[in-house]
Design a protein around this motif. Structure first.
Motif, short mmCIF file in Angstrom:
data_model
loop_
_atom_site.label_atom_id
_atom_site.label_comp_id
_atom_site.label_asym_id
_atom_site.label_seq_id
_atom_site.Cartn_x
_atom_site.Cartn_y
_atom_site.Cartn_z
N LEU A 149 0.83 -1.20 0.00
CA LEU A 149 0.00 0.00 0.00
C LEU A 149 0.86 1.25 0.00
O LEU A 149 0.58 2.23 -0.70
CB LEU A 149 -0.93 -0.01 1.21
N ALA A 150 1.94 1.23 0.79
CA ALA A 150 2.85 2.38 0.83
C ALA A 150 3.51 2.60 -0.52
O ALA A 150 3.71 3.74 -0.96
CB ALA A 150 3.90 2.19 1.92
N ALA A 151 3.88 1.51 -1.19
CA ALA A 151 4.51 1.62 -2.51
C ALA A 151 3.57 2.24 -3.53
O ALA A 151 4.02 2.89 -4.50
CB ALA A 151 4.97 0.24 -2.98
N ALA A 156 -1.19 8.99 5.34
CA ALA A 156 -1.08 8.73 6.77
C ALA A 156 -2.42 8.27 7.33
O ALA A 156 -2.48 7.35 8.16
CB ALA A 156 -0.58 9.97 7.49
N GLU A 157 -3.49 8.89 6.89
CA GLU A 157 -4.81 8.53 7.41
C GLU A 157 -5.20 7.11 6.99
O GLU A 157 -5.79 6.35 7.77
CB GLU A 157 -5.86 9.53 6.92
N GLU A 158 -4.86 6.73 5.76
CA GLU A 158 -5.16 5.37 5.31
C GLU A 158 -4.35 4.33 6.08
O GLU A 158 -4.78 3.19 6.24
CB GLU A 158 -4.88 5.25 3.81
N LEU A 159 -3.19 4.74 6.55
CA LEU A 159 -2.32 3.84 7.29
C LEU A 159 -2.76 3.69 8.74
O LEU A 159 -2.30 2.77 9.44
CB LEU A 159 -0.88 4.36 7.24
N ARG A 160 -3.66 4.55 9.19
CA ARG A 160 -4.04 4.56 10.60
C ARG A 160 -4.64 3.22 11.07
O ARG A 160 -4.46 2.84 12.23
CB ARG A 160 -5.04 5.69 10.86
N ARG A 161 -5.29 2.50 10.18
CA ARG A 161 -5.89 1.22 10.61
C ARG A 161 -4.81 0.21 10.99
O ARG A 161 -5.09 -0.75 11.72
CB ARG A 161 -6.79 0.66 9.52
N TYR A 162 -3.58 0.41 10.50
CA TYR A 162 -2.49 -0.48 10.89
C TYR A 162 -1.86 -0.04 12.21
O TYR A 162 -1.20 -0.85 12.87
CB TYR A 162 -1.41 -0.49 9.80
N ALA A 163 -2.01 1.21 12.59
CA ALA A 163 -1.41 1.74 13.82
C ALA A 163 -2.32 2.81 14.41
O ALA A 163 -2.01 4.01 14.35
CB ALA A 163 -0.01 2.31 13.51
N PRO A 164 -3.46 2.42 14.96
CA PRO A 164 -4.48 3.38 15.37
C PRO A 164 -4.07 4.30 16.52
O PRO A 164 -4.69 5.35 16.70
CB PRO A 164 -5.67 2.49 15.77
N THR A 165 -3.06 3.93 17.30
CA THR A 165 -2.68 4.75 18.45
C THR A 165 -1.60 5.78 18.14
O THR A 165 -1.26 6.59 18.99
CB THR A 165 -2.18 3.86 19.61
N LEU A 171 2.52 8.66 11.87
CA LEU A 171 1.90 8.02 10.72
C LEU A 171 2.40 8.61 9.41
O LEU A 171 2.60 7.87 8.43
CB LEU A 171 0.38 8.15 10.81
N GLN A 172 2.61 9.90 9.38
CA GLN A 172 3.12 10.54 8.17
C GLN A 172 4.51 10.02 7.81
O GLN A 172 4.80 9.74 6.64
CB GLN A 172 3.14 12.06 8.36
N LEU A 173 5.37 9.87 8.82
CA LEU A 173 6.70 9.34 8.57
C LEU A 173 6.63 7.90 8.06
O LEU A 173 7.35 7.53 7.13
CB LEU A 173 7.54 9.38 9.84
N ARG A 174 5.78 7.11 8.67
CA ARG A 174 5.67 5.72 8.24
C ARG A 174 5.12 5.63 6.82
O ARG A 174 5.62 4.83 6.01
CB ARG A 174 4.79 4.93 9.20
#
Length: 268
Positions: A149-151, A156-165, A171-174
Motif C-alpha cells: 500500500l505504501a509503494a 497517513a490517514e489510510e495507514l491509521r488502521r495499521y497503527a491506530p494509536t 503516521l506521516q513518517l511511516r
C-alpha cells in the motif's frame, strides 16, 4: 532545538549502511530498529536519548537508505555481522546497543560475537519465537500488505488502521518511508523469527543490560521473562503494562522513565 546532526553512510560487511546521528555528546549508543522501521521513524526517540548519548540510528539492509537488492542476504546472521563490522570500522567502544523487536534480536547475536565493544544491551520487546516455540504474533501478510500500500502511495490517514494509536506525525513518517522496506528482506527477517534460536544466544550472553517487555501484544509473556531470567541473569527486566509492541509509540513517558531509571539519567 533539534539534536539531529546529519545522515551518513558506511560500507561494512560488503554493503552500504546508512545511519542518522543525533547529539554527538556523551557515550556512544547504536539504535537498532525493528523489522519495518527505517531509521528516521525512530527520530523522535533519538532526539530524547541524545540528551545524554551520542546516538547513531541504523537503517538495516533492505530498509531506508541502506543497501537493498534482489537476492540479498537479510538474515539475522547477516545483520549481526553488519553491526559488528560497523562498530569495528567506526572504532566505537564501548557501545550501548538499543534494539527494538528484530533489532533487539540482532543486538543479542552481535553481543555474542563481539562482546568486547558492547558494554550494555537495551532490549525492547524482542520476539522470543523460535524453533519449537509459539509463532510470532504478527503474520507476515500484515507487513507485506502495508508495504505494498505504501509503494502505491498510501496516506497517513489510510495507514491509521495499521497503527491506530500513533500520532499524525508518526503516521506521516511511516507512510513516507515504509515503501523503502524490501519485501524480500522483511520475509527473511520474519522467517528468522521462527527459525533462529535466540535463546541459545541468551544462554551465552555475557553483556549486562535491560530487557523491557510490552504488557500488551503478546510478544514477550510472563513465562518468557522467567525463562530469560534463568538464561541471562545479567539482564534487568521491566514491563510497560499499558503498551503494545511499539512501546515508545504507545506509552512514550513510561518508556523514557524506565529506560532512564536503568541508565540513571533523566529523559522526561
Amino acid at each position: 532545538m533539534s539534536h539531529f546532526l546529519y545522515g551518513y553512510q558506511v560500507r561494512a560487511n560488503g554493503v552500504r549502511l546508512h545511519l542518522l546521528r543525533y547529539g554527538g555528546q556523551g557515550p556512544c549508543m547504536l539504535l537498532l530498529p525493528g523489522i519495518t522501521s527505517p531509521a528516521i521513524t525512530w527520530g523522535f526517540v533519538a532526539e530524547r536519548l541524545a540528551r545524554h548519548f551520542d546516538v547513531h540510528v541504523l537503517d538495516f539492509r533492505g530498509r531506508g537508505l541502506s543497501f537493498s537488492g534482489p537476492g540479498m542476504d537479510a538474515s539475522l546472521d547477516a545483520m549481526a555481522s553488519d553491526v559488528v563490522e560497523l562498530m569495528a570500522l567506526q572504532g566505537w567502544a564501548p557501545v550501548t546497543l538499543l534494539g527494538h523487536s528484530m533489532g533487539a534480536r540482532v543486538a543479542i547475536r552481535a553481543a555474542t560475537r563481539d562482546a568486547r565493544r558492547i558494554d550494555r544491551l537495551l532490549l525492547i520487546d524482542p520476539p522470543v519465537s523460535g524453533p519449537g516455540r509459539r509463532p510470532y504474533p504478527v503474520p507476515l501478510s500484515w507487513y507485506v500488505d502495508s508495504i505494498r500500500l505504501a509503494a502505491q502511495g498510501i496516506s497517513a490517514e489510510e495507514l491509521r488502521r495499521y497503527a491506530p494509536t500513533w500520532t499524525d506525525e508518526q503516521l506521516q513518517l511511516r507512510a513516507e518511508w515504509l515503501h523503502t522496506c524490501s519485501e524480500e528482506a522483511i520475509a527473511q527477517a520474519h522467517a528468522g523469527f521462527h527459525d533462529d534460536d535466540i535463546h541459545s544466544d541468551l544462554a551465552s550472553l555475557k553483556t549486562p543490560g535491560l530487557l523491557m517487555a510490552a504488557g500488551k501484544g503478546g510478544t514477550v509473556l510472563p513465562d518468557d521473562l522467567a525463562e530469560i531470567k534463568a538464561l541471562a541473569p545479567g539482564l534487568t527486566q521491566c514491563v510497560v503494562h499499558g503498551a503494545g509492541h511499539m512501546i515508545p509509540w504507545d506509552d512514550e513517558d513510561s518508556f523514557y522513565r524506565l529506560l532512564g531509571a536503568h541508565l540513571e539519567v533523566e529523559f522526561l
